[in-house]
Write an enzyme that holds these catalytic residues in place. Structure first.
Site, PDB file in Angstrom:
ATOM      1  N   PRO A   1       1.026  -1.292  -0.013  1.00 36.00           N
ATOM      2  CA  PRO A   1       0.144   0.152   0.054  1.00 36.00           C
ATOM      3  C   PRO A   1       0.882   1.291   0.161  1.00 36.00           C
ATOM      4  CG  PRO A   1      -0.106  -1.201   2.042  1.00 36.00           C
ATOM      5  CD  PRO A   1       0.474  -2.139   1.059  1.00 36.00           C
ATOM      6  N   ASN A   2       0.331   2.096  -0.930  1.00 35.81           N
ATOM      7  CA  ASN A   2       1.078   3.469  -0.931  1.00 35.81           C
ATOM      8  C   ASN A   2       2.294   3.706  -1.720  1.00 35.81           C
ATOM      9  OD1 ASN A   2      -1.098   4.761   0.562  1.00 35.81           O
ATOM     10  ND2 ASN A   2      -0.181   3.533   2.257  1.00 35.81           N
TER      11      ASN A   2
ATOM     12  N   ARG B   1       5.080  10.840  -2.829  1.00 36.27           N
ATOM     13  CA  ARG B   1       4.604  10.569  -1.363  1.00 36.27           C
ATOM     14  C   ARG B   1       5.980  10.933  -0.616  1.00 36.27           C
ATOM     15  NH1 ARG B   1       4.687   4.707   1.241  1.00 36.27           N
ATOM     16  NH2 ARG B   1       3.923   5.219   3.057  1.00 36.27           N
TER      17      ARG B   1
ATOM     18  N   TYR C   1      11.105   9.059   1.165  1.00 37.39           N
ATOM     19  CA  TYR C   1      10.914   7.946  -0.008  1.00 37.39           C
ATOM     20  C   TYR C   1      11.660   8.424  -1.223  1.00 37.39           C
ATOM     21  CZ  TYR C   1       7.710   5.863   3.428  1.00 37.39           C
ATOM     22  OH  TYR C   1       7.214   5.263   4.596  1.00 37.39           O
TER      23      TYR C   1
ATOM     24  N   ASN D   1       7.890  -5.380  -0.449  1.00 36.28           N
ATOM     25  CA  ASN D   1       8.013  -4.339   0.379  1.00 36.28           C
ATOM     26  C   ASN D   1       6.400  -4.453   0.792  1.00 36.28           C
ATOM     27  OD1 ASN D   1       7.817  -1.817   1.718  1.00 36.28           O
ATOM     28  ND2 ASN D   1       9.022  -0.538   0.161  1.00 36.28           N
TER      29      ASN D   1
ATOM     30  N   ALA E   1       2.807  -0.594   5.170  1.00 40.71           N
ATOM     31  CA  ALA E   1       2.386  -0.662   6.596  1.00 40.71           C
ATOM     32  C   ALA E   1       1.894  -2.021   6.845  1.00 40.71           C
ATOM     33  CB  ALA E   1       1.159   0.314   6.634  1.00 40.71           C
TER      34      ALA E   1
ATOM     35  N   GLU F   1      12.371  -9.398   2.855  1.00 37.97           N
ATOM     36  CA  GLU F   1      11.532  -7.859   3.128  1.00 37.97           C
ATOM     37  C   GLU F   1      12.401  -6.845   2.917  1.00 37.97           C
ATOM     38  OE1 GLU F   1      10.444  -8.482   6.977  1.00 37.97           O
ATOM     39  OE2 GLU F   1      10.062  -6.283   7.165  1.00 37.97           O
TER      40      GLU F   1
ATOM     41  N   HIS G   1      12.471  -2.608   2.932  1.00 38.74           N
ATOM     42  CA  HIS G   1      12.302  -1.267   3.158  1.00 38.74           C
ATOM     43  C   HIS G   1      13.204  -0.129   2.434  1.00 38.74           C
ATOM     44  CE1 HIS G   1       9.007  -3.162   5.366  1.00 38.74           C
ATOM     45  NE2 HIS G   1       9.997  -3.797   6.130  1.00 38.74           N
TER      46      HIS G   1
ATOM     47  N   ARG H   1      12.594   5.261  13.008  1.00 44.28           N
ATOM     48  CA  ARG H   1      11.219   6.145  12.852  1.00 44.28           C
ATOM     49  C   ARG H   1      10.062   5.744  14.238  1.00 44.28           C
ATOM     50  NH1 ARG H   1       8.842   5.292   6.894  1.00 44.28           N
ATOM     51  NH2 ARG H   1       7.453   7.039   7.382  1.00 44.28           N
TER      52      ARG H   1
HETATM   53  C1  DQA Z   1       7.979   1.279   4.248  1.00 42.24           C
HETATM   54  C2  DQA Z   1       8.134   1.565   5.713  1.00 42.24           C
HETATM   55  C3  DQA Z   1       6.623   1.314   6.385  1.00 42.24           C
HETATM   56  O1  DQA Z   1       6.793   1.538   7.666  1.00 42.24           O
HETATM   57  C4  DQA Z   1       5.846   2.361   5.674  1.00 42.24           C
HETATM   58  O2  DQA Z   1       4.469   1.955   6.132  1.00 42.24           O
HETATM   59  C5  DQA Z   1       5.786   2.075   4.110  1.00 42.24           C
HETATM   60  C6  DQA Z   1       6.849   2.305   3.454  1.00 42.24           C
HETATM   61  C7  DQA Z   1       9.569   1.700   3.374  1.00 42.24           C
HETATM   62  O3  DQA Z   1       9.623   1.043   2.441  1.00 42.24           O
HETATM   63  O4  DQA Z   1      10.288   2.212   3.968  1.00 42.24           O
HETATM   64  O5  DQA Z   1       4.753   2.220   3.559  1.00 42.24           O
HETATM   65  O6  DQA Z   1       7.693  -0.158   3.844  1.00 42.24           O
END
Ligand code: DQA
Length: 137
Positions: A9-10, A17, A22, A71, A74, A95, A97, A104
């Protein structure tokens, strides 16, 4: 070597964003660069904002790909269901990020996915994805 990057998501908003966290590159742009860089890899990409769709994709590819770079955004911090899907497939999952989640908010410090993944790469910006691909080679 057949790999897939799955973004949760996102992450479709990358480039727009919170660029201070990011970066300002879209994932589509970055993905093209990855394809050029790793010509020997059959590299696929999937993004969804929906937990169940991410699970469906893991089921679909999870017995015939060589690796998944995930990735989960959240959902990393909330989803027992995605963790179960990773446990249920045979393809190894890394995994990833973009940000260093440990720098954070504390709610980002816990991952339901890390214990069932082959490894975790985080905090290197978009390069985290590249390092994950390299780890499969
Ligand atoms: C994320 C870190 C997560 O906490 C966050 O919700 C994201 C992006 C990252 O790539 O740093 O959406 O996965």
């Amino acid at each position: 070597m057949k790999l897939i990057i799955i973004n949760g998501p996102n992450l479709n908003l990358l480039g727009k964003r919170e660029p201070e966290i990011y970066g300002s590159k879209t994932f589509e742009e970055f993905f093209k660069e990855l394809q050029l860089k790793f010509k020997e890899v059959e590299l696929h990409y999937y993004q969804s904002n929906i937990e169940g769709e991410i699970i469906d994709k893991l089921h679909e590819i999870g017995f015939n790909y060589d690796g998944v770079i995930l990735n989960a955004g959240a959902y990393t911090h909330t989803s027992v269901a995605i963790a179960d899907a990773i446990s249920g497939i045979t393809t190894p999952v890394i995994e990833v990020h973009i940000s260093n989640v440990h720098k954070r908010e504390t709610f980002r410090h816990h991952s339901f996915l890390s214990p069932v993944c082959k490894g975790v790469i985080l905090g290197f910006g978009l390069k985290s994805y590249e390092l994950a691909i390299q780890s499969f080679l």
